[in-house]
Design a protein around this motif. Structure first.
Motif, PDB file in Angstrom:
ATOM      1  N   ALA A 300       0.961  -1.261  -0.036  1.00 12.58           N
ATOM      2  CA  ALA A 300      -0.032   0.009   0.084  1.00 12.58           C
ATOM      3  C   ALA A 300       0.822   1.327  -0.056  1.00 12.58           C
ATOM      4  N   CYS A 303       2.185   2.091  -3.629  1.00 17.20           N
ATOM      5  CA  CYS A 303       1.116   2.596  -4.352  1.00 17.20           C
ATOM      6  C   CYS A 303       1.064   3.837  -3.950  1.00 17.20           C
ATOM      7  N   LEU A 304       0.852   4.239  -2.851  1.00 15.06           N
ATOM      8  CA  LEU A 304       0.563   5.615  -2.168  1.00 15.06           C
ATOM      9  C   LEU A 304       1.647   6.517  -1.945  1.00 15.06           C
ATOM     10  N   VAL A 311       1.189   4.123   6.639  1.00 12.98           N
ATOM     11  CA  VAL A 311       0.153   3.402   6.339  1.00 12.98           C
ATOM     12  C   VAL A 311      -0.607   2.676   7.385  1.00 12.98           C
ATOM     13  N   LEU A 326      -7.667  -1.018   1.946  1.00 16.69           N
ATOM     14  CA  LEU A 326      -6.954   0.064   1.814  1.00 16.69           C
ATOM     15  C   LEU A 326      -5.981  -0.470   0.639  1.00 16.69           C
ATOM     16  N   VAL A 327      -5.235  -1.863   0.622  1.00  9.45           N
ATOM     17  CA  VAL A 327      -4.355  -2.311  -0.384  1.00  9.45           C
ATOM     18  C   VAL A 327      -5.105  -2.392  -1.443  1.00  9.45           C
ATOM     19  N   THR A 328      -6.343  -2.909  -1.692  1.00  7.51           N
ATOM     20  CA  THR A 328      -7.010  -3.013  -2.840  1.00  7.51           C
ATOM     21  C   THR A 328      -7.407  -1.776  -3.569  1.00  7.51           C
ATOM     22  N   ALA A 330      -5.617   1.098  -3.231  1.00  6.86           N
ATOM     23  CA  ALA A 330      -4.523   1.527  -3.750  1.00  6.86           C
ATOM     24  C   ALA A 330      -3.667   0.855  -4.894  1.00  6.86           C
TER      25      ALA A 330
END
Length: 382
Positions: A300, A303-304, A311, A326-328, A330
């Motif tokens: 995450a 990606c962010l 995070v 959140l991971v999905t 991101a």
């Protein structure tokens, strides 16, 4: 055609110093590793000032589709180096698929899948050369003189070959697997690459290429009097994070635990939903004690463009469900542009074919020029 050797009064060649095999095997340990790390840091600093001094060789075996581990582990860095102005050679190592497999599988599909991901990620065919092993005869012809200056014993001490031999059980090792390090040396040296991005575990392969370059010069001399035919390639050690698979083990195409770059948003959500976490609802970033949770937190963060610690702090007591949500979001947001570019490329197969044909043409020009130098140094120009 007779293969009988002509008699000669020329003194016998000196015996190869097989102690180099120990040097190769030890190249990723101790003081040798420290030197490699220090030299890599010097090169990284020089790249920002003098990118034109370098030609980089890197690539992948087309054994399956590329995934996010490839993207963050190597693709991003290749694009960065290309955009710095480094002359970049990117190999699709199709011949090396059969080093440890009984067949090539759907290789055409996989080659063009790799190419689509390369271009979608930002590799520019106007700035880099993308080519395949099987399309460059001159590269592969270098295997013959190179094999004459290595020994069976040192190849068997190469860590990759050694681990393959130990894991093979009763299955005989193929000649291609045994000579895999020599083929990799040919990949690097045919284009006179002086920079190879590698992980620390790949240093022995690069050291083998350095040994071959040196031995060729010592045995056959130089096509041009003032310089060796081949440069001594150097390592640019990767600082990229190692991303685990969604099951908490090594991310691997064969294990089905990857998020492929070609996945759509729904496919990505499904595989992240199955990702391994733990029973502690409070999310922290602790790679040693909580590797699976920390892996998702790190993904995450990548990606962010945030630290994994920030995070984890944001999710707090959200548990595995909050983390996966959140991971999905991101991952899908970050890779949406890549997926859009990739889809457009896949829809235009003629363009992909043209890009690969142009890369193969340039690689052949380079290989033929190098092979002419090799033959000149070996006094084999007839």
């Amino acid at each position: 055609m007779s293969t009988t050797e002509a008699t000669s009064t020329t003194p016998a060649e000196p015996v190869i110093d097989d102690h180099a095999g120990d040097e190769i095997a030890q190249s990723s340990t101790g003081a040798s590793l420290a030197r490699s790390v220090a030299r890599s840091a010097e090169i990284a600093a020089d790249l920002r000032v003098n990118p034109g001094r370098y030609r980089m060789l890197t690539g992948d075996r087309p054994t399956g589709n590329l995934h996010i581990g490839h993207y963050f582990g190597s693709l991003q860095n290749r694009v960065r180096l290309q955009n710095l102005g480094v002359d970049s050679m990117v190999l699709v190592a199709d011949y090396q698929v059969i080093t440890d497999r009984d067949g090539v599988g759907p290789i055409r599909e996989r080659v063009y899948s790799l190419l689509a991901d390369y271009l979608a990620a930002g590799l520019d065919p106007e700035k880099c050369t993308i080519f395949t092993h099987s399309s460059v005869p001159g590269l592969n012809q270098l295997m013959l003189p190179f094999l004459s200056i290595v020994t069976d014993a040192e190849l068997r001490r190469n860590p990759t070959v050694k681990s393959e031999l130990e894991a093979s059980g009763d299955r005989p090792m193929s000649g291609l697997m045994l000579t895999y390090p020599v083929h990799q040396a040919a990949d690097i040296l045919f284009c006179k690459a002086n920079l190879v991005p590698v992980g620390k575990d790949q240093l022995p392969h690069l050291e083998q290429a350095r040994v071959i370059a040196r031995r060729f010069d010592e045995r056959y001399g130089r096509a041009v009097a003032d310089q060796p035919v081949f440069p001594q390639p150097e390592a640019l050690l990767s600082e990229a994070p190692s991303i685990l698979g969604m099951d908490g083990t090594k991310m691997s195409k064969s294990r089905g635990n990857t998020i492929e770059l070609g996945f759509d948003a729904d496919q990505t959500a499904k595989i992240i939903k199955k990702a391994v976490t733990d029973s502690d609802r409070h999310i922290t970033y602790d790679p040693d004690r909580r590797p699976e949770v920390s892996n998702l937190v790190m993904l995450a963060g990548l990606c962010l463009d945030r630290t994994p610690e920030s995070v984890a702090e944001e999710i707090g007591d959200g548990g595995g469900g909050g983390l996966k949500k959140l991971v999905t979001e991101a991952v899908n947001s970050y890779f949406a542009p890549h997926r859009e570019r990739r889809a457009a490329l896949v829809a235009d197969p003629g363009y992909l074919e043209d890009v690969l044909a142009a890369g193969n043409t340039r690689a052949n020009e380079i290989a033929d020029a190098t092979l002419a130098e090799v033959r000149r140094a070996m006094q084999m120009l007839y």
